[in-house]
Structures are given as C-alpha cells and as structure tokens.
Design an enzyme around this catalytic site. Structure first.
Site, short mmCIF file in Angstrom:
data_model
loop_
_atom_site.label_atom_id
_atom_site.label_comp_id
_atom_site.label_asym_id
_atom_site.label_seq_id
_atom_site.Cartn_x
_atom_site.Cartn_y
_atom_site.Cartn_z
N TYR A 56 127.85 138.18 148.33
CA TYR A 56 126.93 139.08 149.64
C TYR A 56 127.82 140.89 149.59
O TYR A 56 128.65 140.63 149.84
CB TYR A 56 127.83 137.76 151.10
CG TYR A 56 126.72 137.27 150.53
CD1 TYR A 56 126.11 136.38 150.37
CD2 TYR A 56 128.55 135.37 151.93
CE1 TYR A 56 126.08 135.27 150.81
CE2 TYR A 56 127.97 134.43 152.12
CZ TYR A 56 127.15 133.89 151.65
OH TYR A 56 126.28 132.69 151.84
N LEU A 209 121.59 127.51 163.13
CA LEU A 209 120.19 128.10 164.10
C LEU A 209 118.91 128.65 163.13
O LEU A 209 118.19 129.54 163.33
CB LEU A 209 121.30 129.53 164.53
CG LEU A 209 122.11 128.97 165.26
CD1 LEU A 209 122.74 130.14 166.14
CD2 LEU A 209 121.88 128.37 166.58
N ARG A 211 118.98 130.95 160.99
CA ARG A 211 119.05 132.05 160.73
C ARG A 211 118.63 133.00 162.16
O ARG A 211 118.32 133.88 161.89
CB ARG A 211 117.82 132.14 159.45
CG ARG A 211 119.25 132.25 158.05
CD ARG A 211 117.81 132.47 157.14
NE ARG A 211 118.69 131.15 156.42
CZ ARG A 211 118.73 131.60 154.95
NH1 ARG A 211 119.92 132.81 155.12
NH2 ARG A 211 119.15 130.94 154.19
N GLY A 212 118.86 132.90 162.88
CA GLY A 212 118.72 133.02 164.85
C GLY A 212 117.86 132.56 164.67
O GLY A 212 116.75 132.84 165.90
N SER A 215 117.68 130.43 167.85
CA SER A 215 119.08 130.89 168.90
C SER A 215 118.76 131.22 170.07
O SER A 215 119.36 130.63 170.67
CB SER A 215 119.61 131.55 168.16
OG SER A 215 118.82 132.71 168.32
N1 LIG Z 1 125.24 128.34 150.81
C1 LIG Z 1 124.15 128.71 150.74
O1 LIG Z 1 123.12 128.35 150.39
C2 LIG Z 1 123.84 129.66 151.94
C3 LIG Z 1 122.56 129.91 152.96
C4 LIG Z 1 123.14 131.11 153.56
C5 LIG Z 1 123.99 130.52 154.32
N2 LIG Z 1 125.42 130.40 153.64
C6 LIG Z 1 126.63 130.78 154.77
O2 LIG Z 1 126.23 129.53 155.62
C7 LIG Z 1 126.25 130.81 156.78
C8 LIG Z 1 125.99 130.67 158.00
O3 LIG Z 1 124.40 130.78 157.90
P1 LIG Z 1 122.93 131.61 158.76
O4 LIG Z 1 124.34 133.00 159.07
O5 LIG Z 1 121.97 131.93 158.08
O6 LIG Z 1 123.57 131.01 160.37
P2 LIG Z 1 123.02 131.15 161.53
O7 LIG Z 1 124.52 129.81 162.08
O8 LIG Z 1 121.45 130.33 161.88
O9 LIG Z 1 122.05 132.46 161.72
C9 LIG Z 1 122.45 133.18 162.21
C10 LIG Z 1 122.78 134.64 162.79
O10 LIG Z 1 121.91 133.88 164.33
C11 LIG Z 1 122.11 134.34 164.82
N3 LIG Z 1 122.52 133.84 166.36
C12 LIG Z 1 121.30 134.50 167.75
N4 LIG Z 1 122.92 133.95 167.94
C13 LIG Z 1 124.06 133.65 168.38
C14 LIG Z 1 125.03 132.77 168.27
N5 LIG Z 1 125.06 132.15 168.96
N6 LIG Z 1 125.85 132.71 167.13
C15 LIG Z 1 125.42 132.12 166.02
N7 LIG Z 1 124.90 133.13 165.80
C16 LIG Z 1 123.13 133.83 166.83
C17 LIG Z 1 123.05 135.63 164.75
O11 LIG Z 1 121.08 136.59 164.19
P3 LIG Z 1 121.55 138.28 164.53
O12 LIG Z 1 122.54 138.65 164.96
O13 LIG Z 1 120.15 139.17 164.09
O14 LIG Z 1 121.39 138.21 166.74
C18 LIG Z 1 122.86 135.48 163.45
O15 LIG Z 1 122.89 136.43 162.03
C19 LIG Z 1 126.57 131.89 156.36
O16 LIG Z 1 127.02 133.16 156.76
C20 LIG Z 1 126.79 131.76 155.48
O17 LIG Z 1 128.46 132.31 155.07
C21 LIG Z 1 125.39 129.80 153.11
#
Ligand SMILES: NC(=O)c1ccc[n+]([C@@H]2O[C@H](COP(=O)([O-])OP(=O)(O)OC[C@H]3O[C@@H](n4cnc5c(N)ncnc54)[C@H](OP(=O)(O)O)[C@@H]3O)[C@@H](O)[C@H]2O)c1
Length: 334
Positions: A56, A209, A211-212, A215
């Site tokens: 990352y 979520l 990726r938002g 959300s």
């Molecule tokens: N193993 C894998 O292949 C893999 C792949 C992807 C991710 N991951 C891990 O999983 C984690 C979570 O994935 P993700 O970031 O895609 O997940 P997510 O929680 O589905 O999406 C996060 C995005 O949602 C938005 N959001 C809006 N309201 C929110 C709230 N109340 N709480 C949290 N987010 C909110 C934010 O975007 P804005 O800030 O733009 O509003 C944030 O960047 C990553 O950080 C990473 O460590 C693993």
C-alpha cells in the site's frame, strides 16, 4: 468493545478491525495527520486489529501505522495486533507486476515489514493473492517457519478459493481468510465460507461498504482522483454506478426506519452473518470511524434482515468487484 476470535487457532480481536489501506493508497489522497488521529481514535475505542499491506503505497502504510503505534498511549499500543499482506510486486511508477510467494521472497517481505512497522513480530501474515507459480504449501510453509522463529504469530490467507484453503490448512493452522464480503459481494457464501467453517478458519471481511459505494455517502456525481481505484472499478462506472446507488437508496429507507445510518446497517449486516466474521472498516477520518463503530450497537432481527434482503437482494450489484485483469488474480473467483 465486543470481541471475536479469528478461527479456532487465531487471536481474539475487536469485533471490528480498522483497514488502513485508504490512508495511503487506492482511494485518492489522504490526510496523514487525520489518518494517524483516526488510528489513535480506533485504538482508544478498543479496536485492536489494524490491517495493512506492504504494497500500500510501497511501505507508506506500514510506516504510517508504525508512527501511529509509537505515538499511541502504551496500553493501546500493546493491545494492537497487526495483520499484514505481502506478495504484490510494484514498480517505481506505482505499477503492479504480479505476485511473489516463493519462500525466500516471503521472508524478505517480512524482514522489511518488521522494520517499517517498528515491531518485533507481525500478528497475522498473509499473501495478498495466491501466486499461481508457487504451490500454496510452499508459501504457507515459509510463513510457518516465520511463526516458528517468533517473527509472526498467526498465518492468514487472502482471496483464496476453497481448494487452496484446504491445501493451506493441511500445512499449518490458518487463523483467518481475508476476503471481500458485503451486502453486494456475497460470493463466499456458496463454497468458501462453508470450507472455512469446516476447517475452523475465521473471516476478516473487507469492502464491507464496497469501498464506500454502499456507505450512503457516495454521491452520483462524485468526481474521483486519477489515483483512485474506484475510477476503474466496474461497480463505479456509468450505468452500473446508477443501478448500485439505486440499491443504496432502497437500503437508506430500511436504515432510516431503524434509526441507523446506511453504513452502520451495511456493517451490522456483515456482523450478523456469524461470530466467526470480523469486518474491517476502511475509515480514514475520525467521523467515519465513529459512524462505523456505531454499527456495533445496531442489532438486526429477522424482520430487519428480511427488509435488508428485499432492498438489496443477493446478486443485485451491477458490475464485477474488480476490473477483469485483477479478477484474473483472484483464486477465490476460479
Ligand atoms: N485482502 C484484500 O485483497 C484487500 C483488498 C482491499 C482492502 N483490504 C483491506 O480491507 C480494508 C477495508 O477495505 P476498504 O477500505 O475497501 O473498505 P470499505 O470499508 O468498504 O470502504 C472504505 C471507504 O468507504 C468510505 N466510507 C464512507 N463512510 C464510511 C464509514 N462510516 N466508515 C468507513 N468508511 C466509510 C470511505 O471512503 P471516503 O473516505 O472516500 O469517503 C472509505 O475510504 C482496507 O483498508 C485493507 O486493509 C484487503
């Protein structure tokens, strides 16, 4: 804070983990000060699981976590567990050039991660994508040697399919599988989740979520930066985006009727799928974190779950969860 255990052999962790990826990469620019404040707020609230990947922003995210841990109060720092992914190969321009799961590479990745994190061990270590050129037994065997040597505590997997999960579990105990799971990404329910349950492997769910997208904060006209993954994700394109946001509008009605936000309802739905599932929330701001933590207070009964199912039926999402070339790297989709 509620707690859950990662599989039958893994550690006890907070029922929600903090995914730190968006603080360094893939969702456009992030604010470093706010990112560290968000990690501190999460630790303060009792979140003990911090997820990252060495790729990352080429080590940036690990260094950020290292800095946040060093500046956190001692008690919180000692409670924190790190979950680290490795294996993705990058180039100086930010390009992606495949995966490396060879044993020597695994140990090399781990050595650099420990240095960047400023820790003497990693709690859960996993290859981000199964390397098609290296048997999973060899990759997992190398992590098992790191466990033996005290550099790693537990072995995890990421985006692995049921056959690979079984082969890996035959080599060493696997704590958890990290995989995308949300109201609009339910692919694991058929084979992968049952295999994990049979083998005593927990799930750390990412993208809860989407990726938002689900959300409740993602608007139809949002402009994404050139370095934002969502700009090329099929679910965020044109007609697909409009159809997916129609689902969010339906979910919003269900959430509002229950006094919860859309994000809280989507996270609570994942929590409701089983005690063996720990959602990783990708909050990168304190206000988003506070909202996400509120999901722990949302209890969904049978009527609530039925209303959610009606609003967002299984398979309703428009578009794949990754672009085609990245879908090809997903062992879980084969
Ligand atoms: N193993 C894998 O292949 C893999 C792949 C992807 C991710 N991951 C891990 O999983 C984690 C979570 O994935 P993700 O970031 O895609 O997940 P997510 O929680 O589905 O999406 C996060 C995005 O949602 C938005 N959001 C809006 N309201 C929110 C709230 N109340 N709480 C949290 N987010 C909110 C934010 O975007 P804005 O800030 O733009 O509003 C944030 O960047 C990553 O950080 C990473 O460590 C693993």
């Amino acid at each position: 804070m509620l707690h859950r255990t990662l599989g039958t052999t893994g550690p006890q962790v907070s029922a929600l983990g903090l995914g730190c990826m968006g603080m360094s990469a893939l969702y456009g620019d992030a604010d470093r000060t706010e990112s560290i404040a968000t990690i501190h707020a999460a630790l303060d609230a009792g979140v003990t699981l911090l997820d990252t990947g060495d790729f990352y922003a080429m080590g940036h995210n690990e260094m950020l976590i290292g800095e946040a841990l060093r500046s956190a109060p001692a008690g919180a720092r000692e409670q924190a567990l790190t979950s680290v992914k490795f294996g993705a190969l990058r180039d100086p321009d930010g390009g992606w050039s495949g995966y490396d799961g060879r044993p020597a590479a695994v140990k090399n990745f781990a050595a650099y991660s420990l240095q960047r994190l400023g820790l003497d061990h990693i709690d859960v270590y996993r290859i981000a994508r199964v390397d098609p050129d290296v048997p999973i037994e060899e990759t997992v065997g190398a992590i098992a040697e790191l466990v033996e040597a005290g550099h790693v505590r537990h072995i995890g997997l990421s985006e692995a399919g049921a056959d690979t999960i079984r082969r890996a579990a035959a080599v060493a105990p696997i704590a958890d599988l990290q995989i995308e799971y949300s109201l609009i990404s339910r692919g694991i329910e058929e084979q992968i989740l049952p295999a994990c349950r049979e083998l005593g492997i927990g799930i750390t769910a990412y993208g809860v979520l989407s990726r938002g997208l689900i959300s409740g904060h993602f608007t139809r006209d949002r402009q994404l930066a050139a370095n934002d993954f969502r700009g090329m994700s099929p679910r965020f394109q044109g007609e697909n985006l409009q159809r997916n946001l129609d689902l969010v509008d339906a979910l919003r009605k269900v959430a509002e009727d229950r006094g919860a936000s859309v994000a809280q309802t989507a996270i609570a739905w994942v929590l409701s799928r089983g005690e063996d599932i720990v959602p990783l929330v990708g909050a990168r701001r304190r206000d988003r974190l506070t909202e996400a933590l509120g999901a722990l207070d949302v209890r969904l009964g049978a009527d609530d779950l039925a209303a959610i199912e009606e609003a967002v039926p299984a398979g309703a999402a428009a578009g794949d969860r990754y672009p085609a070339e990245q879908m090809a790297h997903l062992d879980s989709e084969h």
